[in-house]
Enzyme design. Structure first.
Site, mmCIF file in Angstrom:
data_model
loop_
_atom_site.group_PDB
_atom_site.id
_atom_site.type_symbol
_atom_site.label_atom_id
_atom_site.label_comp_id
_atom_site.label_asym_id
_atom_site.label_seq_id
_atom_site.Cartn_x
_atom_site.Cartn_y
_atom_site.Cartn_z
ATOM 1 N N GLU A 11 -5.655 -11.806 28.930
ATOM 2 C CA GLU A 11 -6.347 -12.310 27.755
ATOM 3 C C GLU A 11 -6.319 -13.842 27.814
ATOM 4 O OE1 GLU A 11 -5.492 -10.240 23.854
ATOM 5 O OE2 GLU A 11 -3.811 -9.534 25.057
ATOM 6 N N ARG A 226 8.163 -4.285 33.619
ATOM 7 C CA ARG A 226 7.895 -5.610 33.089
ATOM 8 C C ARG A 226 9.029 -6.554 33.518
ATOM 9 N NH1 ARG A 226 5.953 -7.875 27.680
ATOM 10 N NH2 ARG A 226 7.310 -9.648 27.290
ATOM 11 N N LYS A 236 3.850 -15.326 25.734
ATOM 12 C CA LYS A 236 2.789 -16.319 25.510
ATOM 13 C C LYS A 236 2.873 -16.925 24.110
ATOM 14 C CE LYS A 236 -0.880 -13.946 26.702
ATOM 15 N NZ LYS A 236 -2.291 -13.561 26.933
#
Length: 249
Positions: A11, A226, A236
């Site tokens: 994104e 992860r 982020k």
């Protein structure tokens, strides 16, 4: 033999971190190891949070790590196709327009939608009204008739946002969600392996369900661990706060 085709789909709403470096290496590295190709696809479906500097920063990080995308694409490249597929999803009885508020939909046990069984023709007409800007923000969503692996029912496919998009400008005032967009963009781009971290495992069933009920090509989704590190920030959102407060560059 099937060609390996992967994608790195960030994104463009923040600065990437070392966790994204792992994802870049997984996607580009797996393709390279199997003589395949890897797309860089910007998942640009939330115009409120996307900025040009993030698009540039993501591309530069991919190149800095030594990779060259086979092609740079955007989820917004497929807005019309995604909309047409949503109309087909309603026609097949697998989606409906709902008027529950975002607060009502929060959490894992929201009340069932009283609009779940509304007639298909009614949902089609309301979805068209959503597209034309006749319904206000937060007053309606398009929801899919499926249950995620974690038990969450009927995830949202489209929501209304009267925010111009950096690429499509003011053509659209409805935008697709991750749960709806991701698997269909993978299908459109003929991705062979959709590689993602473990927190997306709960969405694997809806990924396969959506491709199959629409009778489109369905890639395989594989999850990997992860990256979590102690004594540093792998978020982020938190990194964005550190930059905004002048603590880091």
């Amino acid at each position: 033999m099937l060609q390996v085709i992967t994608r790195f789909p960030p994104e463009p709403n923040g600065i990437l971190h070392i966790g994204h470096a792992k994802a870049i290496n997984f996607n580009f590295g797996y393709a390279k190891a199997h003589n395949g190709i890897c797309y860089l696809r910007y998942d640009d479906t939330n115009p409120e949070k996307e900025e040009e500097k993030f698009f540039v920063g993501i591309r530069e990080m991919v190149e800095w790590l030594g990779y060259k995308p086979y092609k740079i694409t955007h989820s917004s490249d497929y807005f019309q196709e995604l909309y047409d597929l949503a109309v087909e999803l309603i026609r097949r009885g697998h989606a409906y327009v709902c008027h529950q508020s975002s607060d009502e939909l929060k959490g894992h046990n929201p009340p069932p939608s009283p609009w779940r069984e509304r007639p298909m023709e009614e949902s089609l007409a309301l979805f068209e009204d959503m597209r034309k800007g006749k319904i206000g923000e937060g007053e309606a969503t398009l929801r899919m008739k499926t249950t995620l692996e974690d038990g969450k029912m009927d995830p949202v496919a489209y929501r209304i946002k009267f925010t111009p998009h950096h690429r499509s400008l003011d053509k659209w005032c409805i935008y697709p969600t991750y749960d709806y967009t991701h698997c269909l963009c993978d299908s459109i781009e003929n991705i062979s392996h959709s590689l993602c971290t473990k927190e997306f495992q709960a969405r694997r069933s809806s990924y396969y369900w959506l491709c199959n009920v629409l009778d489109v090509y369905c890639p395989v989704q594989w999850e990997y661990g992860r990256l979590n590190l102690n004594y540093t920030v792998v978020s982020k959102r938190k990194i964005g706060k550190l930059i905004a407060n002048g603590i880091v560059r």
